[in-house]
Design an enzyme around this catalytic site. Structure first.
Site, PDB file in Angstrom:
ATOM      1  N   ARG A  88      29.430 -23.815 -45.281  1.00  0.00           N
ATOM      2  CA  ARG A  88      29.659 -22.687 -45.589  1.00  0.00           C
ATOM      3  C   ARG A  88      28.677 -21.565 -44.922  1.00  0.00           C
ATOM      4  O   ARG A  88      27.567 -21.748 -44.927  1.00  0.00           O
ATOM      5  CB  ARG A  88      29.754 -22.495 -47.255  1.00  0.00           C
ATOM      6  CG  ARG A  88      30.865 -22.827 -47.599  1.00  0.00           C
ATOM      7  CD  ARG A  88      31.061 -23.007 -49.007  1.00  0.00           C
ATOM      8  NE  ARG A  88      30.384 -21.693 -49.851  1.00  0.00           N
ATOM      9  CZ  ARG A  88      30.319 -21.625 -51.128  1.00  0.00           C
ATOM     10  NH1 ARG A  88      30.907 -22.724 -51.972  1.00  0.00           N
ATOM     11  NH2 ARG A  88      29.795 -20.558 -51.687  1.00  0.00           N
ATOM     12  N   ARG A 145      21.979 -14.903 -53.562  1.00  0.00           N
ATOM     13  CA  ARG A 145      22.836 -15.232 -54.524  1.00  0.00           C
ATOM     14  C   ARG A 145      22.625 -15.570 -56.141  1.00  0.00           C
ATOM     15  O   ARG A 145      23.258 -15.046 -56.867  1.00  0.00           O
ATOM     16  CB  ARG A 145      24.018 -16.554 -53.972  1.00  0.00           C
ATOM     17  CG  ARG A 145      24.462 -16.176 -52.780  1.00  0.00           C
ATOM     18  CD  ARG A 145      25.107 -17.412 -52.458  1.00  0.00           C
ATOM     19  NE  ARG A 145      26.139 -18.310 -52.713  1.00  0.00           N
ATOM     20  CZ  ARG A 145      26.073 -19.542 -52.862  1.00  0.00           C
ATOM     21  NH1 ARG A 145      25.575 -20.063 -51.964  1.00  0.00           N
ATOM     22  NH2 ARG A 145      27.165 -20.181 -53.367  1.00  0.00           N
TER      23      ARG A 145
END
Ligand code: ADP
Length: 214
Positions: free
Chosen positions: A139, A150
Site C-alpha cells: 500500500r 499514522r
C-alpha cells in the site's frame, strides 16, 4: 449487531473484523478500503484523498461521514455491521451518533484493541517484509515514516474516542497483543456480556425517532 472496532494501525482490526463477519453474518465497513477503492477508481473523492492517505494523514470528516452514511443504508448492512477505521475523530463519532439516531439504530458495543506501540511497529515492519518477500504490491502508506505519522494521528485524533465511548458505557477493551484466537475469544466474551442489548436499544431508538418525526 452493530459494532465499532477501535485501535491503532496494525492492531489487528481487519483480522478480527473478518472473524466477526463470519460469526454474526454482518458486514465489515472499512473506510480505509472504501477510500482506497475510490483512489483506484479515480473518482472525485479518490483524487481529493489520494495524497492525504499516502502521507498518513486523516481524510476530511465530511468525506468519510458521507461515505459511511450512504453505505449504512445499503441492504446488506441491515442485519448489522462492523465499523473498521471509522469513526477516527470525535466529530466523526458525533456524526455517527446522528446517523444512527435518525435511523432508529443503536450501537451494541465499541471494541478497543489495546496494543503496545513498539510491538506494533515491529508487527507492521514484519508485515511489510513478508509482503515484499512474496512479491506483493505494498500500500502507498505501508512504510515506516508514514506509519509513524499514522500512529501520531491515532494518538491525537482517535484515542480520545476511548473516553468518548467509555462515558457512554459502550466501550469493551481487549488485549490486542494476545494471539489472534485469544483476541477473538476475548471479543466473544465481551459481546456475550451485553446480551441482546442491541435489540432492546433498537426498540427505544425507533420510538425516539418516531417522537422526533411526529
Ligand atoms: P489501518 O487500518 O491500516 O490503520 P485504514 O485502512 O483504516 O488503515 O486507513 C488508511 C488511511 O485511510 C488512513 O491513514 C486515512 O488517511 C484514511 N482513512 C480511513 N478511514 C478514515 C477516517 N475514518 N477518517 C479519516 N481518514 C480515514
Amino acid at each position: 449487531m452493530r459494532l465499532i472496532l477501535l485501535g491503532p494501525p496494525g492492531a489487528g482490526k481487519g483480522t478480527q473484523a473478518l472473524r466477526l463477519v463470519a460469526k454474526y453474518g454482518i458486514v465489515q465497513l472499512s473506510t480505509g478500503e472504501m477510500l482506497r477503492a475510490a483512489v483506484k477508481a479515480g473518482t472525485p473523492v479518490g483524487r481529493q484523498v489520494q495524497e492525504i492517505m499516502a502521507s498518513g494523514g486523516l481524510c476530511p470528516d465530511d468525506v468519510v461521514v458521507g461515505i459511511i452514511g450512504q453505505r449504512i443504508d445499503e441492504p446488506d448492512a441491515r442485519k448489522g455491521f462492523i465499523l473498521d477505521g471509522f469513526p477516527r475523530t470525535v466529530p466523526q463519532a458525533e456524526a455517527l451518533d446522528r446517523i444512527l439516531a435518525s435511523r432508529g439504530l443503536k450501537l451494541d458495543a465499541v471494541i478497543e484493541l489495546r496494543v503496545d506501540e513498539d510491538a506494533l511497529i515491529r508487527r507492521i515492519e514484519n508485515r511489510i517484509g513478508e509482503m515484499k518477500a512474496r512479491g506483493e504490491k505494498l500500500r502507498d502508506d505501508d512504510n515506516p515514516d508514514v506509519l509513524h505519522k499514522r500512529l501520531i494521528a491515532y494518538r491525537e485524533m482517535t484515542a480520545p474516542l476511548i473516553a468518548y465511548y467509555r462515558q457512554r458505557g459502550s466501550l469493551r477493551s481487549v488485549n490486542g497483543m494476545a494471539p489472534i484466537a485469544e483476541v477473538t475469544a476475548a471479543i466473544d466474551q465481551a459481546l456475550a456480556a451485553t446480551p441482546s442489548a442491541g435489540r432492546a436499544q433498537d426498540v427505544e431508538g425507533k420510538k425516539k425517532s418516531k417522537e422526533l418525526s411526529s
